[in-house]
Scaffold this active site. Structure first.
Site, PDB file in Angstrom:
ATOM      1  N   GLU A   1      14.929  12.361  -3.050  1.00  0.00           N
ATOM      2  CA  GLU A   1      15.886  11.253  -2.976  1.00  0.00           C
ATOM      3  C   GLU A   1      17.277  11.888  -2.903  1.00  0.00           C
ATOM      4  O   GLU A   1      17.464  13.041  -3.325  1.00  0.00           O
ATOM      5  CB  GLU A   1      15.820  10.421  -4.261  1.00  0.00           C
ATOM      6  CG  GLU A   1      14.444   9.884  -4.616  1.00  0.00           C
ATOM      7  CD  GLU A   1      14.134   8.583  -3.897  1.00  0.00           C
ATOM      8  OE1 GLU A   1      15.085   7.877  -3.544  1.00  0.00           O
ATOM      9  OE2 GLU A   1      12.947   8.304  -3.681  1.00  0.00           O
TER      10      GLU A   1
ATOM     11  N   GLU B   1       0.817  -1.217   0.000  1.00  0.00           N
ATOM     12  CA  GLU B   1       0.000   0.000   0.000  1.00  0.00           C
ATOM     13  C   GLU B   1       0.847   1.262   0.000  1.00  0.00           C
ATOM     14  O   GLU B   1       0.530   2.253  -0.655  1.00  0.00           O
ATOM     15  CB  GLU B   1      -0.925  -0.019   1.230  1.00  0.00           C
ATOM     16  CG  GLU B   1      -1.780   1.201   1.425  1.00  0.00           C
ATOM     17  CD  GLU B   1      -2.745   1.446   0.283  1.00  0.00           C
ATOM     18  OE1 GLU B   1      -3.776   0.777   0.219  1.00  0.00           O
ATOM     19  OE2 GLU B   1      -2.460   2.336  -0.557  1.00  0.00           O
TER      20      GLU B   1
ATOM     21  N   ALA C   1       2.294   7.037   0.270  1.00  0.00           N
ATOM     22  CA  ALA C   1       2.621   6.674   1.653  1.00  0.00           C
ATOM     23  C   ALA C   1       1.451   5.979   2.326  1.00  0.00           C
ATOM     24  O   ALA C   1       0.985   4.953   1.838  1.00  0.00           O
ATOM     25  CB  ALA C   1       3.087   7.902   2.432  1.00  0.00           C
TER      26      ALA C   1
ATOM     27  N   LYS D   1       5.154   4.689  -9.650  1.00  0.00           N
ATOM     28  CA  LYS D   1       3.895   4.678  -8.891  1.00  0.00           C
ATOM     29  C   LYS D   1       2.706   4.495  -9.824  1.00  0.00           C
ATOM     30  O   LYS D   1       1.767   3.752  -9.530  1.00  0.00           O
ATOM     31  CB  LYS D   1       3.744   5.980  -8.093  1.00  0.00           C
ATOM     32  CG  LYS D   1       4.741   6.072  -6.945  1.00  0.00           C
ATOM     33  CD  LYS D   1       4.662   7.431  -6.284  1.00  0.00           C
ATOM     34  CE  LYS D   1       5.625   7.535  -5.104  1.00  0.00           C
ATOM     35  NZ  LYS D   1       5.824   8.903  -4.662  1.00  0.00           N
TER      36      LYS D   1
ATOM     37  N   VAL E   1       2.551   3.801  -3.046  1.00  0.00           N
ATOM     38  CA  VAL E   1       1.959   4.990  -3.663  1.00  0.00           C
ATOM     39  C   VAL E   1       1.261   5.813  -2.589  1.00  0.00           C
ATOM     40  O   VAL E   1       0.428   5.284  -1.843  1.00  0.00           O
ATOM     41  CB  VAL E   1       0.922   4.588  -4.738  1.00  0.00           C
ATOM     42  CG1 VAL E   1       0.352   5.824  -5.410  1.00  0.00           C
ATOM     43  CG2 VAL E   1       1.532   3.644  -5.753  1.00  0.00           C
TER      44      VAL E   1
END
Ligand code: ADP
Ligand code: ASP
Ligand code: MG
Length: 835
Positions: free
Chosen positions: A688, A627, A632, A703, A630
């Site tokens: 990132e 879950e 969080a 995603k 995508v």
């Protein structure tokens, strides 16, 4: 009148023997007390004989240790000097006899069964004298005089017809109330041959049997078995730490359980009292206030549970007799069982398929070779003719039995049992259910025994609590936050949801630690000097330190350990971003370990790999959940799954899925140029380490691919049409060049930004699935667009389906951040526990 039996552990220590005294002296009515040898003494008597017969002079040291143990006990519990001296004279006389026998064995180098029997009898002969001296007003009775055996088929079997009159005679005055004492004490286990008078015994654990024999002969009100647990438990407490005492059992249930290894009562014990309808009460010497277990002929509904207990035998071998000539032939089974019986081999389980071409027989490991040999001999002719095959022998197996008289009124027990085993990857090698339906037994590989007992216990005795075993890989921000949340919720989940979460393994990139009973998340850390650092609550820093000191690990070891622990109800949680770790999922799922991934690599990898993982999970009856890949913690994938499972069809998805890009386009202004927003995104931990992964749209593409697949579309990353908002050349050089060149884009961005502002628009990096095609692009949205007001690093998704058509469904909220991601992972874990 009552009979009270105290086992080895109840006379094993000063504390327990003083408890015994209190329990017996507190009785209102006359009692017969039967005692075992001091805990561990029977084993030591046997081992000392082995030393002596082998000519090993250390048998003497071993003997001296036994002398010392008895003397210390007497010193500690008998204070009266006169009493002590009388007792010591008796005990030392017995110990002296024992020493002479050992000397004989040592010198001659021979140990016959007769001599062995004499040697082991000293345990109970001595302990009974000690207890008789300890209890006020008690009288010692010599069991060797009235417990009699007969020698049959190479074994000493208790003789009721010889013993009963002797017992009635010896206990006559006690039974009719004319005796001068209220307590009789006798040693359990020991007996003598009814013909020769030689010392024999009733078999290991036989003190229970002595007590039952006395209770039946004297027609007592109850037989009490005092031991070191608070009754018959739902399973062996040494294996299942969530096992708990059963309040009531029927004689049949108790027999089934102890026949299959529940050592708490010696199996032959039940019959003599059962036919006289004398209840057995199993009590704990260390906790006399606990209720214990009452065994009677009544079958009680135990809170509606169909099964009462589970027991097991771990030294099982299975012999399969098979061949085509067996079909329809009368007498094969008779020949099998007659042959085995004639050779003194006992069979504890039989399973025959209705096609009749094979019969499997469960025997103990010790009997296995001989059983094969005698059966091969019996069917030699048929084997030679090719009508039957040679016996097939499978070793290293275990037998498990689930027991309960109410099973016969409850459909679906076998289904639930085998379903539970299957889901946990345990294959059943043979099974049997008697027509009485009080017992279902099955054979599994020995290495799966612990796991089998755990899963069955967990699924049939849920009302206590369910256990979920978690392996965690990755202790960075998300993994750390997850551990913190688990540590914080554990007590509450246990209390309110009957769920116990055990973290049984934690791994970082370099180290791993495992503990099948659950790693203590609040464990004090030992400093290099060996001192415990103060703690008391979970601290991720301390845990990371602990992990650093744990053994080194790599992918191979991680895989081997997690699979090798073969632990039930387990889930592997991946909080890394590593492709190597993602490469382990297939193996875990194939071994019935669920996988929860915050790591996006696997779900966005090549479609076939993704589809294979999903299929493996389905086939194995475990879950593969991601879950948090995508948005969080936002419930996006679950919602899509729910829509599809309820028959809806996803037509279109539009979403802002990058917290980083959203932050960048929300921050850019006349004062903050584009290059500066990228720098800030990185500094504030949104981006990132290499922000190009975000800026190139790669992260969003992954995603979108995951969402599209979950929405039922076959999509790969290269199928997504991408519109870059930064020239391709920026992604080609080094990271250093990238940072250096980034400001050169600022002027163009500022120009466009002014246009966007003038048009009252906002920039959003939008991912779209439409007509089965995926695309990502930087778009300008107007004030009325649902994406216009999207603060900070939030995510948003619009889902258009056949049902949600004119007004699409909208999900919006924090789409990044360690604690919301960890909460999403936690939610996935909880959905595996299925509570
Ligand atoms: P004693 O010395 O009192 O005769 P035992 O060692 O013979 O005691 O039997 C008690 C032990 O049986 C317990 O300590 C427990 O470890 C073991 N046991 C195995 N299965 C069960 C069960 N189902 N319920 C209770 N105890 C069990
Ligand atoms: N002392 C014997 C044994 O250890 C008998 C018993 O304890 O029941 O087997
Ligand atoms: Mg016992």
């Amino acid at each position: 009148m009552k009979v009270l039996k105290f086992g080895g552990t109840s006379v094993g220590s000063v504390e327990s023997i003083l408890n015994l005294k209190k329990i017996v002296e507190g009785q209102q009515e006359p009692v017969v007390v039967v005692v075992s040898a001091l805990g561990g003494i029977t084993d030591k008597l046997i081992n000392t004989s082995k030393l002596a017969v082998a000519g090993d002079a250390t048998y003497l040291t071993s003997y001296e240790e036994m002398v010392e143990r008895h003397h210390q006990m007497i010193d500690a519990i008998i204070t009266d000097t006169k009493k002590k001296n009388t007792l010591l004279a008796t005990v030392d006389d017995l110990l002296g006899q024992l020493k002479s026998i050992y000397q004989g064995v040592f010198l001659i180098g021979d140990l016959s069964e007769k001599t062995s029997n004499v040697i082991v009898s000293y345990g109970e002969r001595i302990s009974s004298n000690i207890v008789a001296a300890l209890i006020e007003g008690a009288k010692w009775y010599n069991s060797l005089e009235f417990i009699k055996t007969k020698h049959k088929q190479g074994r000493n079997l208790f003789s009721n017809s010889v013993s009963n009159p002797l017992i009635l005679d010896v206990f006559k005055s006690f039974k009719n109330g004319t005796a001068d004492h209220k307590v009789c004490v006798a040693g359990g286990f020991i007996s003598t041959d009814s013909v020769t008078g030689e010392v024999t015994n009733l078999g290991r654990g036989g003190s229970d049997y002595t007590a039952a024999i006395l209770a039946a002969a004297l027609d007592t009100k109850v037989l009490e078995i005092w031991t070191d647990v608070s009754g018959f438990m739902t399973a062996d407490p040494r294996v299942i730490n969530t096992a708990y005492p059963i309040e009531r059992l029927s004689y049949v249930e108790a027999t089934e359980l102890c026949n299959f290894g529940a050592k708490v009562v010696y199996p032959p014990t039940i019959y003599p009292v059962c036919i006289k309808n004398i209840p057995i009460l199993v009590k704990n010497t260390f906790r006399p206030e606990d209720k214990g277990t009452i065994i009677t002929n009544v079958v009680e509904e135990d809170e509606g549970r169909a099964i009462k207990g589970i027991s097991s035998i771990n030294n099982t071998s299975l012999i399969t007799v098979s061949g085509l000539s067996m079909v329809g032939v009368i007498g094969v089974n008779r020949r099998i069982f007659t042959t085995l019986a004639e050779n003194g081999i006992s069979v504890f389980m039989v399973s025959q398929a209705s096609s009749e071409n094979s019969t499997s027989i469960g025997v103990t490991d010790d009997d296995a070779d001989r059983a094969c040999e005698v059966l091969n001999k019996e069917f030699a002719k048929e084997i030679e003719m090719g009508a039957m095959y040679k016996m097939k022998l499978e070793r290293d197996l275990a037998t498990v039995a689930i027991v309960g008289e109410n099973m016969k009124h409850t459909p679906g027990i076998a289904g639930k049992l085998f379903g539970t085993l299957g889901r946990n990857g345990i294959s059943v090698i043979a099974c049997a259910q008697g027509a009485s339906e009080t017992n279902i037994s099955f054979v599994v590989e020995r290495k799966s025994l612990r796991k089998s007992l755990n899963v069955i216990h967990d699924s049939f005795f849920l009302s206590e609590y369910q256990v979920l075993n978690v392996f965690l890989c990755g202790v960075g921000t998300v993994g750390g936050s997850l551990l913190e949340q688990i540590a914080g919720q554990r007590q509450k989940l246990m209390k309110e949801r009957n769920l116990q979460i055990n973290v049984v393994g934690i791994a970082s990139g370099h180290n791993a630690m495992f503990d099948r009973n659950g790693i203590d998340l609040e464990a004090p850390l030992l400093s290099p000097q060996g001192e415990k650092t103060p703690c008391g609550e979970f601290s991720i820093q301390r845990l990371r330190e602990m992990l650093k000191q744990a053994p080194a690990s790599n992918m191979e070891r991680l895989k081997e350990e997690v699979i090798g622990m073969n632990i039930f109800n387990s889930v592997f949680v991946d909080c890394t971003a590593s492709a190597d770790v993602a490469g382990l999922y297939e193996a875990f799922l194939s071994n019935n370990i669920s996988v929860v991934a915050a790591n996006k690599v696997a779900a966005s990898s090549d479609y076939d790999n993704y589809a294979r993982l999903k299929a493996t999970a389905r086939k194995r009856g475990v879950k593969y959940l991601f879950e948090t890949n995508v948005g969080a913690g936002l419930p996006i994938i679950n919602t899509i799954n729910d829509l599809i499972n309820s028959g809806d069809k996803i037509l279109k998805l539009e979403a802002v899925l990058s917290g980083t890009l959203n932050f960048i386009f929300n921050t850019i202004s006349a004062d903050v140029p584009f290059s500066e927003t990228v720098r800030r995104a990185k500094e504030e931990g949104y981006a990132e380490p290499d922000p190009r992964i975000d800026l190139s749209g790669k992260d969003v593409i992954r995603k979108l691919v995951i969402l599209s697949r979950e929405a039922g579309y076959k999509m790969n990353q290269e199928d997504v049409e991408k519109h870059l908002f930064i020239p391709q050349s920026f992604f080609e050089g080094s990271l250093e060049d990238f940072w250096k060149n980034l400001p050169s884009l600022d002027a163009q961005f500022e120009k466009e930004r002014q246009e966007v502002e003038a048009a009252h628009q906002h920039w959003r990096f939008v991912a779209k699935l439409e007509n089965g095609k995926g695309s990502v692009a930087l778009e300008r949205v107007g004030e009325r667009h649902p994406f216009y007001d999207l603060e900070g690093s939030n995510n948003i998704i619009l889902i258009t389906t056949e049902r949600y058509n004119q007004y699409p469904m909208l999900i919006q909220g924090y789409g990044a951040g360690a604690s919301v991601t960890a909460a999403g992972v936690f939610a996935d874990i909880m959905s595996i526990a299925n509570i």
